[in-house]
Design an enzyme around this catalytic site. Structure first.
Site, PDB file in Angstrom:
ATOM      1  N   SER A 135      -1.704 -12.387 -96.148  1.00 20.46           N
ATOM      2  CA  SER A 135      -1.810 -10.979 -96.502  1.00 20.46           C
ATOM      3  C   SER A 135      -2.936 -10.786 -97.533  1.00 20.46           C
ATOM      4  O   SER A 135      -4.059 -11.220 -97.305  1.00 20.46           O
ATOM      5  CB  SER A 135      -0.452 -10.477 -97.018  1.00 20.46           C
ATOM      6  OG  SER A 135      -0.429  -9.086 -97.141  1.00 20.46           O
ATOM      7  N   ASP A 289       3.611  -8.098 -86.272  1.00 13.66           N
ATOM      8  CA  ASP A 289       3.030  -7.512 -87.488  1.00 13.66           C
ATOM      9  C   ASP A 289       2.315  -6.205 -87.150  1.00 13.66           C
ATOM     10  O   ASP A 289       1.346  -6.189 -86.396  1.00 13.66           O
ATOM     11  CB  ASP A 289       2.039  -8.515 -88.087  1.00 13.66           C
ATOM     12  CG  ASP A 289       1.576  -8.144 -89.489  1.00 13.66           C
ATOM     13  OD1 ASP A 289       1.750  -6.981 -89.901  1.00 13.66           O
ATOM     14  OD2 ASP A 289       1.027  -9.035 -90.176  1.00 13.66           O
ATOM     15  N   HIS A 318       5.316  -8.164 -90.530  1.00 12.25           N
ATOM     16  CA  HIS A 318       4.380  -8.772 -91.465  1.00 12.25           C
ATOM     17  C   HIS A 318       5.052  -9.795 -92.373  1.00 12.25           C
ATOM     18  O   HIS A 318       4.472 -10.839 -92.682  1.00 12.25           O
ATOM     19  CB  HIS A 318       3.719  -7.675 -92.307  1.00 12.25           C
ATOM     20  CG  HIS A 318       2.690  -8.187 -93.277  1.00 12.25           C
ATOM     21  ND1 HIS A 318       1.548  -8.842 -92.880  1.00 12.25           N
ATOM     22  CD2 HIS A 318       2.635  -8.140 -94.634  1.00 12.25           C
ATOM     23  CE1 HIS A 318       0.826  -9.176 -93.929  1.00 12.25           C
ATOM     24  NE2 HIS A 318       1.464  -8.762 -95.007  1.00 12.25           N
TER      25      HIS A 318
END
Length: 342
Positions: A135, A289, A318
């Site tokens: 991320s 995601d 995610h």
């Protein structure tokens, strides 16, 4: 290992040209640097995590996991602007002897990477065997691999992208709108914006999970229920949970950091920037995601020469990069096995 701190005594110049004096960097290390100095695993953490990677990524980092202190020298630094020890909006501004609050300068992914580079130099780390992040952490790792390609041998990035998308920026702006709607945010007080932060976290959760996640985990069994729904309780609980450990000012600035991510800035194009990476690279996508969809990782795979792409099936969207550690560990082990024969 307990939290450690390094103070940079010189002026720290940001990408914007603004400066921070007395930059403090909080970090954790696990294990020891071996005589060959080739066992460094550097972790770049995500939005609201801290530098204790054993706490929040235990499926990959623990005494007996794939990354362990017996074999590796593991380093994780708290990012600039975060609430866990590194200089942030609640730190004392040496010019005023008061917390910065909203006078804190805006920072970028490249500023976060520059902090990592300072700490690596301080720790006498010349080369990084494995640089890993997911991320926002993946954005940092990617930028660092571009800016110092000779420093790291292997790069592992999960659920991340080359440029933050309009979709992701829209989610972040919506969260900032929640925070700015709380009038206490502008009163420059330690708990300012807490109600707004709670609402912002609720919005964020919708991007971290997905429709299938909520239907599977928050479904109702009582067909007569007309209120007090599981999903409602969950959103409130998770929002308050973040308020109890973070602050609205750090959150506000760090969402802007994520928005700033664009490897092409001052580098002609995304393709040109990704072409600078020389580290052996593993790119992991989470199939469900919706915030960093797999097409973003596939783009990375197309433009990072020799990179390996893998996709993990997950119910958790995610957040799968933090949850699906068994599957991720197997992918990493296979990557290392192939890499060791080269």
């Amino acid at each position: 290992m307990s939290l450690q701190k390094f103070t940079f005594t010189d002026r720290f110049i940001l990408e914007s040209g603004k400066q921070l004096q007395g930059l403090e960097i909080a970090y954790h290390t696990f294990g020891k640097l071996n005589p060959q100095k080739n066992n460094v695993v550097w972790v770049c953490h995500a939005l609201t995590a801290n530098s204790d990677v054993f706490d929040w990524w235990a499926g990959l980092f623990s005494e007996k996991s794939i990354f362990n202190p017996e074999e590796h020298f593991i380093v994780c630094a708290n990012i600039l602007g975060s609430a866990y020890g590194t200089t942030n909006p609640l730190s004392i501004n040496p010019k005023t002897d008061e917390p910065y609050f909203l006078s804190f300068p805006e920072v970028t992914i490249r500023d976060l990477v520059k902090v990592h580079q300072l700490l690596a130099n301080q720790l006498n780390i010349e080369n990084i065997e494995v640089l890993i992040g997911g991320s926002l952490g993946g954005q940092q790792a990617l930028e660092w691999a571009i800016s110092e390609p000779d420093r790291m041998r292997q790069l592992i990035i999960l659920a991340t992208n080359a440029r933050h998308s309009p979709w992701g920026i829209a989610f972040n702006e919506s969260q900032r709108l929640c925070i700015s709607a709380d009038p206490t945010f502008y009163k420059s007080q330690l708990h300012g914006g807490n109600n707004g932060l709670k609402a912002a976290r609720s919005v964020a959760l919708l991007s971290y999970r997905n429709y299938q996640t909520y239907c599977a985990t928050q479904a109702e069994t009582d067909v007569q229920k007309q209120g007090s729904f599981n999903a409602s309780s969950y959103q409130n609980y998770q929002g308050q949970k973040l308020v109890n450990r973070f602050n609205a000012y750090s959150y506000w600035y760090l969402t802007k950091v994520m928005d700033s991510h664009n490897v092409a800035r001052n580098r002609i194009s995304i393709e040109n920037a990704l072409g600078k990476i020389t580290a052996r690279t593993l790119i992991i996508a989470i199939a469900s995601d919706v915030l960093f969809p797999p097409e973003e990782q596939k783009l990375l795979n197309r433009h990072i020469e020799g990179s390996v792409f893998a996709e993990v099936q997950s119910l958790f969207g995610h957040d799968g990069f933090l949850i699906e550690t068994d599957a991720i560990r197997k992918i990493i082990q296979a990557f290392f096995k192939v890499n060791s024969t080269r």
